[in-house]
Design a protein around this motif. Structure first.
Motif, PDB file in Angstrom:
ATOM      1  N   ALA A  55       0.862  -1.187   0.000  1.00  0.00           N
ATOM      2  CA  ALA A  55       0.000   0.000   0.000  1.00  0.00           C
ATOM      3  C   ALA A  55       0.894   1.230   0.000  1.00  0.00           C
ATOM      4  N   THR A  56       0.790   2.032  -1.068  1.00  0.00           N
ATOM      5  CA  THR A  56       1.584   3.258  -1.205  1.00  0.00           C
ATOM      6  C   THR A  56       0.759   4.455  -0.752  1.00  0.00           C
ATOM      7  N   THR A  57       1.375   5.361   0.000  1.00  0.00           N
ATOM      8  CA  THR A  57       0.696   6.559   0.503  1.00  0.00           C
ATOM      9  C   THR A  57       1.588   7.769   0.282  1.00  0.00           C
ATOM     10  N   ILE A  58       0.997   8.870  -0.191  1.00  0.00           N
ATOM     11  CA  ILE A  58       1.700  10.150  -0.220  1.00  0.00           C
ATOM     12  C   ILE A  58       1.415  10.838   1.109  1.00  0.00           C
ATOM     13  N   GLU A  59       2.450  10.980   1.925  1.00  0.00           N
ATOM     14  CA  GLU A  59       2.281  11.548   3.261  1.00  0.00           C
ATOM     15  C   GLU A  59       2.170  13.061   3.226  1.00  0.00           C
ATOM     16  N   SER A  60       2.952  13.717   2.349  1.00  0.00           N
ATOM     17  CA  SER A  60       2.915  15.181   2.254  1.00  0.00           C
ATOM     18  C   SER A  60       3.532  15.623   0.942  1.00  0.00           C
ATOM     19  N   ASP A  61       3.153  16.804   0.478  1.00  0.00           N
ATOM     20  CA  ASP A  61       3.753  17.461  -0.683  1.00  0.00           C
ATOM     21  C   ASP A  61       3.938  18.929  -0.308  1.00  0.00           C
ATOM     22  N   THR A  62       5.171  19.318  -0.097  1.00  0.00           N
ATOM     23  CA  THR A  62       5.482  20.620   0.477  1.00  0.00           C
ATOM     24  C   THR A  62       6.407  21.402  -0.447  1.00  0.00           C
ATOM     25  N   PRO A  63       6.082  22.692  -0.734  1.00  0.00           N
ATOM     26  CA  PRO A  63       4.882  23.416  -0.309  1.00  0.00           C
ATOM     27  C   PRO A  63       3.689  23.117  -1.210  1.00  0.00           C
ATOM     28  N   ASP A  64       2.508  23.261  -0.647  1.00  0.00           N
ATOM     29  CA  ASP A  64       1.269  23.111  -1.406  1.00  0.00           C
ATOM     30  C   ASP A  64       0.300  24.200  -0.933  1.00  0.00           C
ATOM     31  N   PRO A  65      -0.014  25.196  -1.776  1.00  0.00           N
ATOM     32  CA  PRO A  65       0.357  25.302  -3.193  1.00  0.00           C
ATOM     33  C   PRO A  65       1.821  25.685  -3.374  1.00  0.00           C
ATOM     34  N   SER A  66       2.310  25.448  -4.613  1.00  0.00           N
ATOM     35  CA  SER A  66       3.677  25.805  -4.970  1.00  0.00           C
ATOM     36  C   SER A  66       3.656  26.761  -6.149  1.00  0.00           C
ATOM     37  N   ALA A  67       4.786  27.462  -6.335  1.00  0.00           N
ATOM     38  CA  ALA A  67       4.927  28.348  -7.485  1.00  0.00           C
ATOM     39  C   ALA A  67       5.381  27.543  -8.697  1.00  0.00           C
ATOM     40  N   PRO A  68       5.080  27.989  -9.914  1.00  0.00           N
ATOM     41  CA  PRO A  68       5.533  27.260 -11.106  1.00  0.00           C
ATOM     42  C   PRO A  68       7.047  27.104 -11.103  1.00  0.00           C
ATOM     43  N   GLY A  69       7.507  25.867 -11.321  1.00  0.00           N
ATOM     44  CA  GLY A  69       8.935  25.598 -11.363  1.00  0.00           C
ATOM     45  C   GLY A  69       9.602  25.468 -10.014  1.00  0.00           C
ATOM     46  N   ALA A  70       8.861  25.684  -8.925  1.00  0.00           N
ATOM     47  CA  ALA A  70       9.446  25.561  -7.590  1.00  0.00           C
ATOM     48  C   ALA A  70       9.570  24.085  -7.204  1.00  0.00           C
ATOM     49  N   SER A  71      10.580  23.788  -6.399  1.00  0.00           N
ATOM     50  CA  SER A  71      10.803  22.411  -5.961  1.00  0.00           C
ATOM     51  C   SER A  71       9.749  22.015  -4.927  1.00  0.00           C
ATOM     52  N   VAL A  72       9.118  20.875  -5.158  1.00  0.00           N
ATOM     53  CA  VAL A  72       8.113  20.330  -4.235  1.00  0.00           C
ATOM     54  C   VAL A  72       8.652  19.004  -3.688  1.00  0.00           C
ATOM     55  N   ARG A  73       8.782  18.935  -2.378  1.00  0.00           N
ATOM     56  CA  ARG A  73       9.267  17.712  -1.734  1.00  0.00           C
ATOM     57  C   ARG A  73       8.076  16.812  -1.418  1.00  0.00           C
ATOM     58  N   VAL A  74       8.085  15.638  -2.013  1.00  0.00           N
ATOM     59  CA  VAL A  74       7.003  14.670  -1.826  1.00  0.00           C
ATOM     60  C   VAL A  74       7.504  13.568  -0.887  1.00  0.00           C
ATOM     61  N   VAL A  75       6.833  13.443   0.247  1.00  0.00           N
ATOM     62  CA  VAL A  75       7.159  12.388   1.211  1.00  0.00           C
ATOM     63  C   VAL A  75       6.156  11.247   1.019  1.00  0.00           C
ATOM     64  N   PHE A  76       6.667  10.028   0.869  1.00  0.00           N
ATOM     65  CA  PHE A  76       5.795   8.886   0.591  1.00  0.00           C
ATOM     66  C   PHE A  76       6.185   7.713   1.488  1.00  0.00           C
ATOM     67  N   SER A  77       5.313   6.740   1.540  1.00  0.00           N
ATOM     68  CA  SER A  77       5.612   5.498   2.259  1.00  0.00           C
ATOM     69  C   SER A  77       5.000   4.337   1.497  1.00  0.00           C
ATOM     70  N   VAL A  78       5.640   3.184   1.594  1.00  0.00           N
ATOM     71  CA  VAL A  78       5.100   1.942   1.033  1.00  0.00           C
ATOM     72  C   VAL A  78       5.124   0.904   2.157  1.00  0.00           C
ATOM     73  N   ARG A  79       3.969   0.435   2.525  1.00  0.00           N
ATOM     74  CA  ARG A  79       3.856  -0.503   3.633  1.00  0.00           C
ATOM     75  C   ARG A  79       3.324  -1.848   3.141  1.00  0.00           C
ATOM     76  N   SER A  80       3.682  -2.893   3.886  1.00  0.00           N
ATOM     77  CA  SER A  80       3.218  -4.229   3.545  1.00  0.00           C
ATOM     78  C   SER A  80       3.217  -5.092   4.791  1.00  0.00           C
ATOM     79  N   ASP A  81       2.204  -5.965   4.893  1.00  0.00           N
ATOM     80  CA  ASP A  81       2.210  -6.961   5.961  1.00  0.00           C
ATOM     81  C   ASP A  81       3.318  -7.976   5.747  1.00  0.00           C
ATOM     82  N   GLY A  82       3.898  -7.960   4.541  1.00  0.00           N
ATOM     83  CA  GLY A  82       4.929  -8.933   4.211  1.00  0.00           C
ATOM     84  C   GLY A  82       6.330  -8.516   4.585  1.00  0.00           C
ATOM     85  N   GLY A  83       6.490  -7.392   5.297  1.00  0.00           N
ATOM     86  CA  GLY A  83       7.814  -6.978   5.735  1.00  0.00           C
ATOM     87  C   GLY A  83       8.250  -5.674   5.110  1.00  0.00           C
TER      88      GLY A  83
END
Length: 690
Positions: A446-474
């Motif tokens: 299960a993949t989740t986007i935890e945050s996208d900072t900054p939001d809103p962003s300016a055109p061409g500005a760097s956006v840091r996307v924090v994500f996680s991938v979890r599984s009962d399988g380890g």
């Protein structure tokens, strides 16, 4: 007819003496515009968002090369985003000149336009070309462009270069900015300092250090927002170079039973880093024993292990651990005489499961005496391993028998690629037992986007996307690709948990984080709404507006105070911003200081400011680099009150027809009065001087 000599006395104490007669008085008629030329300010270079250093000045002449007064000159510059003229139309002064203040827009490049005079309702137009060049403003920010989240073997170069960009506040690239590059965690960069190129980019090649794990590179530039920029890399172990013995050699056990301890070897690269995921084959030699499993893969520490059960005859047993093409490690053990007891599976494990997920039915092992009867012996440790399939068993791998001689397992799970597996159960002094086949499927994720900072962003500005991938399988391995709807993307490992991308298309769009999956884990994805909006431009606003009426050449009764504000209307307490004022309609010129710096509260307070010009409505505009201008309301300018007096008339009395010199003065509250004075002594007896 009598002749008068007139003397004009100015407040400035300059005296002009004129003689004129009623019969020979000739007033010159105004010339009509015949040509227009640029006398200064053309072909300038300037920074975007700033006024040009010099005003643009046009001059209008008649056919006799004499200046023409009070002619409207319009400056046409085309696209307002490239430049703005303050004012856009100005009237010529006594020298036939009209001045314009040029404020460049946010885009770099060359701008062409025309200074234009329209004659006789549009029947004839005089034009002269103008041209300016806008270059980038001061460097403002440092952003990551490419190269983050890469991996490569230790001591080797990353596949792609690391790239950053320097831009001004409008996003225009800045060339020639030195960027310092620093490798952290080992390794090196191709250069320690690289100046930005014409696209504002600085890049280096990165060679990783010899230690496996996370390594970093930092790009920095003094005083730039976003500095330093940090790149994260993963150094993987190099090629396997050596296999060594860790433990398990030289043991002994009763024939047909497992040795007490596992056999363990370690696989390292040339730099001593553990090599992960390499299969080790366990090959039985003398003694006809068995191993479970027959092949195991090295773990995160480079270790591989197996359980060795000795053969049925007393004597020497041998076994070899083999990594093809790398090396071998020999083991030896002694099989002791005796008749060993055994064991059987009272409950078989589940026939199917998912990678890393606890099996739905857990095994129960029963001890047996040498004759096959249940042995009710407590305290015997029973250990489980993977006998076939090449996978790994997770959970509590050793359980102690209870008073019934039973070892009950509760949390066993298998890890490995999809396929068939069997489990081997063993205990010191007992003959082991194998489970039935187990079919293993990939683990769900299960993949989740935890945050996208900054939001809103300016055109061409760097956006840091924090994500996680979890599984009962380890713990999930592999990479996640994050893509914006406009095509901007970034990729990073699941373990790093973040990457940065730079969407450029304004408006609402979706970010999609996609986990690609591996042989053991299924793919998954997640979406998140993100807004890209053009940044609100800060503005100038009146804290105190200038007077709505004024006398030409006299300072406003109410002096303007201009406040800096952000795009949302909140006051900005920024000192040192130059605020400049110019006439934008009505013609004329300003008196007093036309530029003021803001104080600590973000306010520019003007003093002695006024308009000198024709008696009509005027407006003035206040501008500052990077701020939306503010324009005053209509300011009604009235003429300066004057006082005329005859100082003397000589001779007095005079004879009929005798010339009389008349001395007079005209005074005003501001400036030197201009225009004509007519002296008359009755019908037909007059003289006019200017």
């Amino acid at each position: 007819m009598a002749t008068f000599r007139l003397i004009l006395l100015f407040v400035s104490a300059i005296i002009v003496t004129l003689a004129c007669g009623g019969d020979d008085l000739v007033l010159p008629s105004e010339g009509e515009p015949a040509s227009i030329e640029i006398v200064r300010g053309n072909e300038q270079f300037g920074r975007v968002g700033e006024p040009l250093a010099e005003p643009l000045v046009a001059r209008v002449l008649d056919s006799g090369e004499r200046p023409v007064v009070d002619v409207p000159v319009a400056l046409a510059l085309g696209d307002d985003r490239l430049a703005e003229s303050v004012p856009d139309t100005a009237s010529t002064d006594v020298d036939g000149m009209a001045g314009f203040r040029i404020v460049l827009g946010s885009q770099i490049g060359t701008l062409s336009g025309q200074a234009r005079v329209v004659i006789a309702g549009g029947e004839r137009i005089l034009e002269v070309p103008v041209r300016f060049t806008a270059v980038s403003a001061e460097a403002a920010g440092l952003t990551l462009v490419a190269g983050d989240g890469q991996s490569a073997p230790v001591g080797s170069p990353l596949p792609e270069p690391l790239v950053v960009q320097v831009a001004d506040v409008f996003g225009n690239p800045i060339a020639g900015v030195p960027i310092a590059w620093t490798a952290e965690g080992g390794g090196s960069t191709s250069a320690s300092v690289v100046e930005t190129d014409a696209d504002g980019r600085s890049s280096v090649e990165r060679v990783l250090g010899v230690t496996a794990g996370a390594q970093f590179t930092r790009a920095s530039a003094d005083s730039l927002a976003g500095s330093p920029v940090t790149f994260q890399h993963t150094a993987t172990a190099g090629a396997a170079a050596g296999l060594s013995l860790v433990s398990g050699d030289g043991q002994s056990a009763v024939v047909g039973t497992p040795v007490p301890d596992l056999l363990v070897v370690r696989l390292l690269d040339a730099q001593g880093n553990p090599v992960v995921g390499v299969p080790v084959a366990w090959v039985v030699g003398a003694g006809s024993g068995t191993v479970a499993p027959q092949t195991t893969s090295t773990d995160g520490a480079g270790l591989a292990s197996t359980q060795w059960t000795l053969g049925p005859a007393p004597g020497a047993n041998t076994l070899t651990a083999v990594v093809s093409g790398i090396g071998v490690v020999p083991f030896g053990a002694t099989a002791l005489p005796g008749t060993p007891p055994g064991m059987r599976l009272l409950t078989q494990p589940a026939e199917s499961g998912r990678r890393g997920v606890v099996l739905g039915r857990q095994p129960v092992v029963q001890l047996l005496n040498p004759g096959g009867i249940e042995l009710r012996q407590a305290g015997v440790p029973v250990t489980v391993t993977a006998a076939s399939g090449g996978g790994r068993v997770r959970g509590t791998l050793t359980r102690t028998t209870d008073g019934e001689g039973r070892a009950t397992f509760t949390d066993l799970a298998l890890e490995g690629p999809p396929g068939g597996y069997t489990l081997a159960f063993s205990a010191a002094g007992f003959t082991g037992v194998l489970s039935g086949p187990i079919s293993l499927a990939r683990a769900t994720t299960a993949t989740t986007i935890e945050s996208d900072t900054p939001d809103p962003s300016a055109p061409g500005a760097s956006v840091r996307v924090v994500f996680s991938v979890r599984s009962d399988g380890g713990q999930v391995p592999g990479d996640v690709l994050v893509r914006a709807a406009d095509g901007a993307s970034c990729q990073a490992t699941v373990s790093s948990g973040a990457c940065s991308l730079a969407p450029t298309r304004t408006g609402a769009q979706q970010l999609t984080a996609s986990y690609q999956g591996t042989a053991e884990f299924e793919p998954s994805s997640a979406v998140e709404d993100h807004l890209v909006e053009a940044p609100l431009t800060p503005v100038l606003a009146f804290l105190t507006a200038p007077s709505s009426s004024a006398v030409s050449g006299v300072p406003f009764e109410t002096q303007p105070v201009v406040q800096l504000r952000d795009g949302a209307g909140a006051d900005l307490a920024t000192a040192g911003v130059q605020v400049t004022v110019a006439v934008v309609s009505g013609g004329g010129s300003l008196i007093g200081a036309t530029s003021r710096a803001t104080d600590a509260a973000g306010r520019a307070t003007f003093e002695g400011l006024g308009i000198q010009g024709a008696t009509r409505d005027h407006t003035i505009r206040f501008t500052a680099q990077g701020f939306t201008p503010v324009t005053s309301g209509a300011i009604q300018v009235s003429a300066v009150p004057t006082a005329t007096s005859i100082v003397s008339d000589a001779p007095d009395p005079s004879a009929p027809g005798q010339g009389v010199d008349v001395r007079f003065s005209v005074t005003a509250a501001a400036g030197a009065p201009a225009g004509d004075v007519t002296v008359s002594a009755g019908p037909g007896e007059s003289c006019t001087a200017s």
